[in-house]
Enzyme design. Structure first.
Site, short mmCIF file in Angstrom:
data_model
loop_
_atom_site.label_atom_id
_atom_site.label_comp_id
_atom_site.label_asym_id
_atom_site.label_seq_id
_atom_site.Cartn_x
_atom_site.Cartn_y
_atom_site.Cartn_z
CG ASP A 53 -1.96 -0.91 1.30
OD1 ASP A 53 -2.31 -1.41 0.23
OD2 ASP A 53 -2.51 -1.15 2.40
CE LYS A 87 -8.25 0.51 -1.60
NZ LYS A 87 -9.20 0.96 -2.59
CG MET A 122 -8.84 6.31 6.58
SD MET A 122 -9.57 4.95 5.66
CE MET A 122 -10.12 3.87 6.97
N1 SAH Z 1 -4.78 -0.79 8.70
C1 SAH Z 1 -4.27 0.51 9.09
C2 SAH Z 1 -5.29 1.59 8.84
C3 SAH Z 1 -5.54 1.84 7.37
S1 SAH Z 1 -6.70 3.10 7.10
C4 SAH Z 1 -3.84 0.46 10.55
O1 SAH Z 1 -4.12 -0.53 11.24
O2 SAH Z 1 -3.18 1.40 11.00
C5 SAH Z 1 -5.66 4.48 6.79
C6 SAH Z 1 -5.62 5.39 7.99
O3 SAH Z 1 -4.76 4.86 8.98
C7 SAH Z 1 -5.08 6.76 7.72
O4 SAH Z 1 -6.05 7.60 7.16
C8 SAH Z 1 -4.70 7.20 9.11
O5 SAH Z 1 -5.83 7.56 9.84
C9 SAH Z 1 -4.17 5.90 9.70
N2 SAH Z 1 -2.71 5.77 9.56
C10 SAH Z 1 -2.04 4.75 9.03
N3 SAH Z 1 -0.71 4.93 9.14
C11 SAH Z 1 -0.54 6.10 9.78
C12 SAH Z 1 0.61 6.84 10.21
N4 SAH Z 1 1.86 6.42 10.00
N5 SAH Z 1 0.38 8.02 10.85
C13 SAH Z 1 -0.85 8.46 11.10
N6 SAH Z 1 -1.96 7.81 10.69
C14 SAH Z 1 -1.81 6.64 10.07
#
Ligand code: SAH
Length: 282
Positions: free
Chosen positions: A49, A71, A186
Protein backbone atom coordinates in the site's frame (compact mmCIF):
# COMPACT_ATOMS: atom_id res chain seq x y z
CA UNK A 1 24.30 -20.16 11.90
CA UNK A 2 24.55 -16.45 12.56
CA UNK A 3 22.24 -14.66 14.95
CA UNK A 4 20.01 -13.22 12.23
CA UNK A 5 19.34 -16.68 10.81
CA UNK A 6 18.69 -17.95 14.31
CA UNK A 7 15.92 -15.38 14.60
CA UNK A 8 14.04 -17.06 11.78
CA UNK A 9 14.66 -20.60 12.95
CA UNK A 10 11.36 -22.35 13.62
CA UNK A 11 9.33 -19.65 11.89
CA UNK A 12 6.99 -20.72 9.07
CA UNK A 13 8.12 -21.02 5.46
CA UNK A 14 6.42 -18.87 2.86
CA UNK A 15 5.63 -21.58 0.33
CA UNK A 16 5.52 -20.98 -3.41
CA UNK A 17 1.90 -20.32 -4.36
CA UNK A 18 0.99 -18.88 -0.96
CA UNK A 19 0.13 -15.34 0.13
CA UNK A 20 0.90 -13.77 3.49
CA UNK A 21 -1.27 -10.79 4.40
CA UNK A 22 1.13 -8.83 6.53
CA UNK A 23 0.74 -5.74 8.69
CA UNK A 24 3.74 -3.41 8.44
CA UNK A 25 2.84 -1.22 11.41
CA UNK A 26 2.55 2.55 11.19
CA UNK A 27 6.01 3.38 9.79
CA UNK A 28 9.18 2.70 11.75
CA UNK A 29 10.56 -0.61 10.35
CA UNK A 30 11.50 -1.50 13.93
CA UNK A 31 7.79 -2.12 14.51
CA UNK A 32 7.64 -5.00 12.02
CA UNK A 33 7.02 -8.39 13.62
CA UNK A 34 9.39 -11.32 13.17
CA UNK A 35 6.79 -13.00 10.99
CA UNK A 36 6.64 -9.89 8.80
CA UNK A 37 10.41 -9.73 8.47
CA UNK A 38 10.56 -13.47 7.80
CA UNK A 39 7.93 -13.12 5.05
CA UNK A 40 9.76 -10.20 3.46
CA UNK A 41 13.01 -12.17 3.51
CA UNK A 42 11.39 -15.00 1.50
CA UNK A 43 9.05 -13.14 -0.84
CA UNK A 44 9.29 -13.24 -4.63
CA UNK A 45 6.66 -10.48 -4.83
CA UNK A 46 5.72 -7.79 -2.32
CA UNK A 47 2.43 -6.03 -3.09
CA UNK A 48 2.21 -2.97 -0.86
CA UNK A 49 0.00 0.00 0.00
CA UNK A 50 0.91 3.67 -0.24
CA UNK A 51 0.98 3.82 3.56
CA UNK A 52 3.81 1.30 3.90
CA UNK A 53 7.06 3.04 4.83
CA UNK A 54 9.89 2.69 2.28
CA UNK A 55 12.11 1.54 5.16
CA UNK A 56 9.95 -1.59 5.48
CA UNK A 57 10.11 -2.31 1.74
CA UNK A 58 13.89 -1.99 1.88
CA UNK A 59 13.90 -5.14 4.05
CA UNK A 60 12.43 -7.29 1.26
CA UNK A 61 14.59 -10.03 -0.25
CA UNK A 62 17.00 -8.47 -2.75
CA UNK A 63 15.54 -9.16 -6.19
CA UNK A 64 11.95 -9.36 -4.94
CA UNK A 65 9.44 -7.71 -7.23
CA UNK A 66 8.02 -4.68 -5.37
CA UNK A 67 4.53 -3.82 -6.60
CA UNK A 68 2.77 -0.64 -5.53
CA UNK A 69 -0.96 -1.16 -5.10
CA UNK A 70 -1.54 2.08 -3.25
CA UNK A 71 -4.98 3.35 -2.53
CA UNK A 72 -4.85 6.96 -1.37
CA UNK A 73 -7.82 9.32 -1.35
CA UNK A 74 -8.06 11.48 -4.44
CA UNK A 75 -5.36 9.79 -6.50
CA UNK A 76 -5.93 7.23 -9.22
CA UNK A 77 -5.29 3.84 -7.70
CA UNK A 78 -5.91 0.20 -8.44
CA UNK A 79 -9.39 -0.96 -7.53
CA UNK A 80 -9.77 -3.45 -4.69
CA UNK A 81 -10.89 -6.32 -6.99
CA UNK A 82 -7.81 -5.67 -9.15
CA UNK A 83 -5.52 -5.96 -6.14
CA UNK A 84 -7.16 -9.19 -5.00
CA UNK A 85 -6.98 -10.56 -8.57
CA UNK A 86 -3.29 -9.68 -8.72
CA UNK A 87 -2.59 -11.55 -5.47
CA UNK A 88 -4.39 -14.62 -6.82
CA UNK A 89 -2.57 -14.40 -10.14
CA UNK A 90 0.87 -14.10 -8.56
CA UNK A 91 0.18 -16.99 -6.20
CA UNK A 92 -1.21 -19.23 -8.96
CA UNK A 93 1.94 -18.63 -10.98
CA UNK A 94 3.90 -20.21 -8.13
CA UNK A 95 5.28 -17.06 -6.52
CA UNK A 96 5.78 -16.50 -2.80
CA UNK A 97 3.65 -13.46 -2.19
CA UNK A 98 3.67 -10.94 0.65
CA UNK A 99 0.77 -8.51 0.69
CA UNK A 100 2.14 -5.71 2.90
CA UNK A 101 -0.39 -3.32 4.40
CA UNK A 102 -0.03 -0.29 6.66
CA UNK A 103 -0.74 -0.88 10.34
CA UNK A 104 -2.78 -4.02 10.94
CA UNK A 105 -4.42 -5.76 7.96
CA UNK A 106 -7.65 -6.45 9.85
CA UNK A 107 -8.28 -2.94 11.20
CA UNK A 108 -9.73 -0.65 8.53
CA UNK A 109 -7.37 -2.42 6.15
CA UNK A 110 -9.63 -4.58 3.99
CA UNK A 111 -7.54 -7.58 4.98
CA UNK A 112 -10.69 -9.64 5.35
CA UNK A 113 -11.84 -8.87 1.81
CA UNK A 114 -8.48 -9.81 0.33
CA UNK A 115 -8.26 -12.97 2.41
CA UNK A 116 -11.76 -14.01 1.27
CA UNK A 117 -10.71 -13.58 -2.35
CA UNK A 118 -7.81 -15.95 -1.63
CA UNK A 119 -10.17 -18.42 0.03
CA UNK A 120 -12.47 -18.34 -3.00
CA UNK A 121 -9.53 -18.94 -5.33
CA UNK A 122 -8.16 -21.77 -3.18
CA UNK A 123 -4.90 -19.93 -2.45
CA UNK A 124 -3.27 -20.83 0.89
CA UNK A 125 -2.60 -17.82 3.09
CA UNK A 126 -1.44 -16.63 6.50
CA UNK A 127 -2.42 -13.48 8.38
CA UNK A 128 0.39 -11.58 10.10
CA UNK A 129 -1.07 -8.93 12.41
CA UNK A 130 0.66 -5.58 12.64
CA UNK A 131 0.77 -2.68 15.04
CA UNK A 132 -2.14 -0.43 14.19
CA UNK A 133 -1.65 3.33 13.80
CA UNK A 134 -4.34 4.01 16.38
CA UNK A 135 -2.26 2.34 19.09
CA UNK A 136 1.38 2.34 17.95
CA UNK A 137 1.16 5.70 16.21
CA UNK A 138 -0.31 7.27 19.32
CA UNK A 139 2.42 5.65 21.42
CA UNK A 140 5.01 7.43 19.26
CA UNK A 141 3.28 10.67 20.19
CA UNK A 142 3.38 9.78 23.90
CA UNK A 143 -0.35 9.07 24.13
CA UNK A 144 -1.55 5.80 25.67
CA UNK A 145 -4.84 4.53 24.22
CA UNK A 146 -5.99 3.70 27.72
CA UNK A 147 -5.06 4.88 31.18
CA UNK A 148 -6.61 3.48 34.33
CA UNK A 149 -7.47 6.97 35.55
CA UNK A 150 -9.15 7.97 32.32
CA UNK A 151 -10.85 5.17 30.42
CA UNK A 152 -11.72 1.52 30.43
CA UNK A 153 -13.16 1.75 26.92
CA UNK A 154 -11.62 2.95 23.67
CA UNK A 155 -13.46 3.21 20.36
CA UNK A 156 -11.82 2.95 16.93
CA UNK A 157 -13.81 4.69 14.23
CA UNK A 158 -13.29 5.23 10.52
CA UNK A 159 -14.01 8.81 9.52
CA UNK A 160 -15.42 7.88 6.15
CA UNK A 161 -17.14 5.00 4.45
CA UNK A 162 -16.56 3.63 0.95
CA UNK A 163 -18.12 6.75 -0.57
CA UNK A 164 -16.04 9.22 1.44
CA UNK A 165 -18.66 10.49 3.87
CA UNK A 166 -19.05 9.93 7.62
CA UNK A 167 -20.32 6.36 7.95
CA UNK A 168 -24.05 6.07 8.57
CA UNK A 169 -25.25 3.88 11.37
CA UNK A 170 -22.95 5.30 14.05
CA UNK A 171 -24.88 6.05 17.24
CA UNK A 172 -23.13 9.30 18.16
CA UNK A 173 -25.07 9.77 21.38
CA UNK A 174 -24.11 6.29 22.59
CA UNK A 175 -20.52 6.83 21.51
CA UNK A 176 -20.25 10.24 23.16
CA UNK A 177 -21.54 8.72 26.38
CA UNK A 178 -19.84 5.33 26.28
CA UNK A 179 -16.38 5.93 24.81
CA UNK A 180 -14.24 8.35 26.85
CA UNK A 181 -11.45 7.90 24.31
CA UNK A 182 -12.18 7.88 20.59
CA UNK A 183 -9.53 7.13 17.97
CA UNK A 184 -10.36 8.22 14.44
CA UNK A 185 -8.83 6.84 11.25
CA UNK A 186 -9.20 8.49 7.83
CA UNK A 187 -10.96 11.41 9.44
CA UNK A 188 -9.10 14.62 8.55
CA UNK A 189 -11.75 15.67 6.04
CA UNK A 190 -14.74 14.67 8.10
CA UNK A 191 -13.42 16.03 11.42
CA UNK A 192 -15.68 19.12 11.30
CA UNK A 193 -18.77 16.92 11.12
CA UNK A 194 -17.53 14.38 13.65
CA UNK A 195 -16.49 16.96 16.26
CA UNK A 196 -19.80 18.80 15.82
CA UNK A 197 -21.76 15.58 16.29
CA UNK A 198 -19.82 14.67 19.44
CA UNK A 199 -20.33 18.13 20.95
CA UNK A 200 -24.03 18.03 20.06
CA UNK A 201 -24.14 14.71 21.93
CA UNK A 202 -22.64 16.28 25.04
CA UNK A 203 -18.86 16.08 24.71
CA UNK A 204 -17.13 19.18 26.07
CA UNK A 205 -15.81 21.86 23.74
CA UNK A 206 -12.52 21.97 25.67
CA UNK A 207 -11.91 18.23 25.59
CA UNK A 208 -8.34 17.57 24.41
CA UNK A 209 -7.71 16.27 20.91
CA UNK A 210 -4.46 15.30 19.20
CA UNK A 211 -3.85 14.89 15.49
CA UNK A 212 -0.83 12.69 14.88
CA UNK A 213 0.40 12.88 11.27
CA UNK A 214 2.91 10.46 9.71
CA UNK A 215 3.14 8.73 13.05
CA UNK A 216 6.26 6.65 13.70
CA UNK A 217 8.02 8.06 10.63
CA UNK A 218 10.74 10.69 10.37
CA UNK A 219 8.00 13.16 9.34
CA UNK A 220 5.84 12.67 12.43
CA UNK A 221 4.06 15.81 13.57
CA UNK A 222 1.51 16.32 16.31
CA UNK A 223 -1.12 19.02 16.71
CA UNK A 224 -2.74 19.31 20.14
CA UNK A 225 -6.06 21.10 20.21
CA UNK A 226 -9.58 20.88 21.64
CA UNK A 227 -12.82 19.46 20.32
CA UNK A 228 -14.19 22.90 19.41
CA UNK A 229 -10.97 23.85 17.59
CA UNK A 230 -10.42 20.43 15.99
CA UNK A 231 -12.10 21.26 12.68
CA UNK A 232 -9.79 24.23 12.20
CA UNK A 233 -6.73 22.21 13.29
CA UNK A 234 -7.66 19.52 10.78
CA UNK A 235 -7.07 21.97 7.94
CA UNK A 236 -3.42 22.25 8.96
CA UNK A 237 -2.88 18.51 9.46
CA UNK A 238 -1.05 16.38 6.94
CA UNK A 239 -2.39 12.98 5.88
CA UNK A 240 -2.22 10.28 7.04
CA UNK A 241 -3.24 11.21 10.56
CA UNK A 242 -4.72 9.40 13.50
CA UNK A 243 -6.89 11.61 15.64
CA UNK A 244 -7.50 10.91 19.31
CA UNK A 245 -10.17 12.56 21.40
CA UNK A 246 -10.13 12.27 25.18
CA UNK A 247 -8.27 12.99 28.39
CA UNK A 248 -5.48 10.52 27.59
CA UNK A 249 -4.13 13.29 25.33
CA UNK A 250 -3.13 15.18 28.50
CA UNK A 251 -0.60 12.46 29.30
CA UNK A 252 1.46 13.54 26.31
CA UNK A 253 2.71 16.50 28.31
CA UNK A 254 4.65 14.01 30.44
CA UNK A 255 5.09 11.09 28.06
CA UNK A 256 6.34 12.61 24.82
CA UNK A 257 9.39 10.35 24.83
CA UNK A 258 10.20 10.90 21.17
CA UNK A 259 10.18 14.67 21.54
CA UNK A 260 12.32 14.28 24.65
CA UNK A 261 14.80 12.08 22.77
CA UNK A 262 15.01 14.59 19.94
CA UNK A 263 15.49 17.53 22.28
CA UNK A 264 17.79 15.62 24.61
CA UNK A 265 15.68 16.48 27.64
CA UNK A 266 14.56 14.31 30.54
CA UNK A 267 10.89 13.56 31.08
CA UNK A 268 9.32 14.76 34.29
CA UNK A 269 5.94 15.77 35.69
CA UNK A 270 2.60 14.00 35.96
CA UNK A 271 0.03 15.66 33.71
CA UNK A 272 -2.95 13.87 35.24
CA UNK A 273 -1.76 14.86 38.70
CA UNK A 274 -1.81 11.27 39.89
CA UNK A 275 1.40 9.82 41.19
CA UNK A 276 2.32 6.29 40.13
CA UNK A 277 2.26 5.18 43.82
CA UNK A 278 -1.39 6.16 44.18
CA UNK A 279 -2.30 4.58 40.88
CA UNK A 280 -0.55 1.34 41.68
CA UNK A 281 -2.23 1.17 45.09
CA UNK A 282 -5.62 1.71 43.38
N1 SAH B 1 -4.78 -0.79 8.70
C1 SAH B 1 -4.27 0.51 9.09
C2 SAH B 1 -5.29 1.59 8.84
C3 SAH B 1 -5.54 1.84 7.37
S1 SAH B 1 -6.70 3.10 7.10
C4 SAH B 1 -3.84 0.46 10.55
O1 SAH B 1 -4.12 -0.53 11.24
O2 SAH B 1 -3.18 1.40 11.00
C5 SAH B 1 -5.66 4.48 6.79
C6 SAH B 1 -5.62 5.39 7.99
O3 SAH B 1 -4.76 4.86 8.98
C7 SAH B 1 -5.08 6.76 7.72
O4 SAH B 1 -6.05 7.60 7.16
C8 SAH B 1 -4.70 7.20 9.11
O5 SAH B 1 -5.83 7.56 9.84
C9 SAH B 1 -4.17 5.90 9.70
N2 SAH B 1 -2.71 5.77 9.56
C10 SAH B 1 -2.04 4.75 9.03
N3 SAH B 1 -0.71 4.93 9.14
C11 SAH B 1 -0.54 6.10 9.78
C12 SAH B 1 0.61 6.84 10.21
N4 SAH B 1 1.86 6.42 10.00
N5 SAH B 1 0.38 8.02 10.85
C13 SAH B 1 -0.85 8.46 11.10
N6 SAH B 1 -1.96 7.81 10.69
C14 SAH B 1 -1.81 6.64 10.07
Amino acid sequence: MNRVNALFEGLPKLEPGAVWLVGAGPGDPGLLTLHALNGLAQADVVVHDALVDPGCLALARPGADIVHAGKRGGRPSPKQPDISARLVREAKSGKRVVRLKGGDPFLFGRGGEEALALVRAGVPFRIVPGITAGIGGLAYAGIPATDRNVNSVVAFITGHDATGVVPGGIDWAALAKGAPVIVLYMAIKTLPEISARLMAAGRLANEPVALVSNAATSRQSVIETTLSEAAEAGRAAEAPAVIVIGDVVRLRAGLDWLGALELGRKLDGDPLGVTPEIRDAG
